[in-house]
Enzyme design. Structure first.
Site, PDB file in Angstrom:
ATOM      1  N   HIS A   1      37.487  32.101  44.278  1.00  0.00           N
ATOM      2  CA  HIS A   1      36.941  31.231  44.017  1.00  0.00           C
ATOM      3  C   HIS A   1      38.167  30.925  42.562  1.00  0.00           C
ATOM      4  CE1 HIS A   1      34.013  29.656  46.821  1.00  0.00           C
ATOM      5  NE2 HIS A   1      34.329  28.308  45.732  1.00  0.00           N
ATOM      6  N   GLY A   2      37.863  32.303  42.106  1.00  0.00           N
ATOM      7  CA  GLY A   2      39.010  32.016  40.691  1.00  0.00           C
ATOM      8  C   GLY A   2      39.472  33.663  40.025  1.00  0.00           C
TER       9      GLY A   2
END
Length: 462
Positions: free
Chosen positions: A316-317
């Protein structure tokens, strides 16, 4: 260019649909789809078309090699090459800066961090093309010998930048043979209009209110933290599920059927159930290509869950808060599997839903705040530790947005769909009103977009 922008809605999409539908042969339609997809992708930063083309070309070649060498080392070399190149692209663009930043912090060095921006959708299309070569290696799909047809699959703009993650096996037949029917096009328009309404009428107002509540962690109260997390969670849901609806809708308009990505996740009865309903294409990707090959439920299950959820968080990041977010869910899944999952299943559904919702609500602070200091202040407020209960700000936002909160809760549930089906059984002609419903959603969304300045797509940065 985002789907909820006036440029996309008034120019790109109508022109694309016109050119696509006047193109005769399927080959011409595929050419149109590839060209428009590359233009869409290049709208922000044209240079990153090279990353998309590199990923697509790599897996096209690797697929041909695997097909040619059905036995022996050649197919293994091709698979390893696909993994190294695709994960190397993803790692270089998405994680190199994060790695260098932490090396500098740990060792006191001053290595220069890369200055490039993250290519749009790289987390999605690298997984998508990887699924092709892995499925080829497993013998589950046939090789795609046409580079044009393969790039049609890889670059398809509806789901290119934020999913759902579409496996080649799910659209293989439609790449070769598909038709645009009036019924399919109508269903696509309706689905697109629902997604657009989710984004503009629900996600954007919820996000704007959440930003006002959560923007300054030092001023949080207990009410601010809870209400902010509630609104932010619904923003993320309607933002992402709205995008998925629009992607699925455009797919239907051009003859493709994309997989569903959400199934009323806030009706879950556990965290395990939540992840069967939320971002289904990502969960199933990790299950089929990582969890099961590691051993799944048969051996080293706890280890497998830990690995999958650390990687899910990092996907996600490139930041510590995303890793912690993955660990948070991994811990819940482990506890549900080994400690209280069976007892939870025996309790009334209402208790399970309350537990699931509170567990999800507690995760948004990790997801929202990038720094440890902000997260510490947030959770002190969330758990009412040395923090005021309330202040004027959350009370005023609650009162002015009470209508929005009610609509968010109802719209995120399956109740409207079940009610509509029930009414159609008694009033069959009610289904004929769908075009008017779609037109109303689109018109209202247009009016909102004309006056809105807050219009992000959260998952574009992933």
């Amino acid at each position: 260019m985002v789907f909820s922008s006036l440029t996309f809605l008034c120019l790109f999409l109508p022109v694309f649909l016109l050119v696509y539908n006047i193109s005769g042969k399927l080959t011409y339609k595929n050419i149109v789809l590839v060209l428009f997809s590359l233009f869409f992708y290049a709208w922000g930063e044209p240079i990153w078309i090279l990353a998309l083309l590199a990923s697509g070309t790599t897996d096209y070649i690797c697929g041909r090699v695997i097909d040619k060498h059905s036995n022996g080392k050649g197919r293994k070399i091709a698979l390893v090459a696909s993994l190294i190149i695709n994960l190397g692209l993803l790692g270089t663009f998405k994680y190199s800066g994060f790695i260098i930043e932490n090396i500098n912090a740990l060792l006191g060095t001053s290595i220069k961090e890369p200055a490039f921006n993250l290519p749009l959708g790289i987390s999605f299309y690298t997984f998508q093309t990887l699924s092709y070569t892995i499925d080829m290696y497993r013998g589950e799909i046939r090789v795609q010998k046409s580079f044009l047809s393969f790039m049609c699959y890889v670059s398809m703009f509806p789901q290119l930048v934020a999913g759902p993650i579409v496996r080649y096996s799910e659209v293989e037949k439609e790449v070769y043979n598909r038709k645009v029917t009036l019924k399919g096009f109508s269903e696509g328009v309706t689905r697109f209009s629902i997604g657009l309404a989710k984004k503009t009428l629900l996600a954007n107002p919820a996000g704007a209110a959440a930003a006002m509540l959560l923007s300054d962690a030092s001023k949080l109260t207990a009410t601010t933290a809870w209400l902010g997390a509630f609104l932010y969670g619904y923003q993320v849901y309607f933002d992402f599920s709205g995008y998925s609806d629009m992607a699925i809708g455009i797919g239907k308009m051009i003859g493709f059927t994309f997989p569903e990505n959400f199934n009323y996740p806030f009706e879950c009865r556990s965290v395990t159930d939540f992840w069967r309903r939320w971002h289904i294409s990502l969960s199933s990707f990790f299950r089929d290509y990582l969890y099961i090959p590691l051993g799944g439920n048969k051996r080293f299950t706890a280890r497998n869950i830990a690995i999958v959820w650390i990687l899910t968080g990092i996907w996600h990041g490139a930041a510590w808060n995303y890793l912690y977010w993955g660990v948070y869910y991994g811990i819940f899944l482990l506890f549900e599997r080994y400690v209280f999952g069976k007892a939870l299943a025996k309790l009334p559904a209402l208790f399970g839903r309350l537990y699931g919702f509170l567990a999800i609500l507690g995760s948004w602070g990790i997801f929202f705040y990038p720094t440890a200091a902000e997260r510490r202040m947030y959770y002190k407020a969330f758990f009412m530790i040395d923090t005021p209960l309330s202040s004027f700000l959350p009370e005023s936002i609650l009162m002015s947005h009470i209508w929005l909160i009610v609509v968010l809760v109802i719209a995120a549930s399956s109740a409207p769909k079940r009610l509509y089906k029930y009414m159609c059984e008694f009033f069959p002609r009610l289904s004929l009103t769908e075009p008017f419903y779609a037109a109303g959603c689109i018109l209202t969304s247009f009016l909102m977009l004309l006056g809105q300045t807050y219009n992000p797509f959260l998952y574009f940065r992933f």
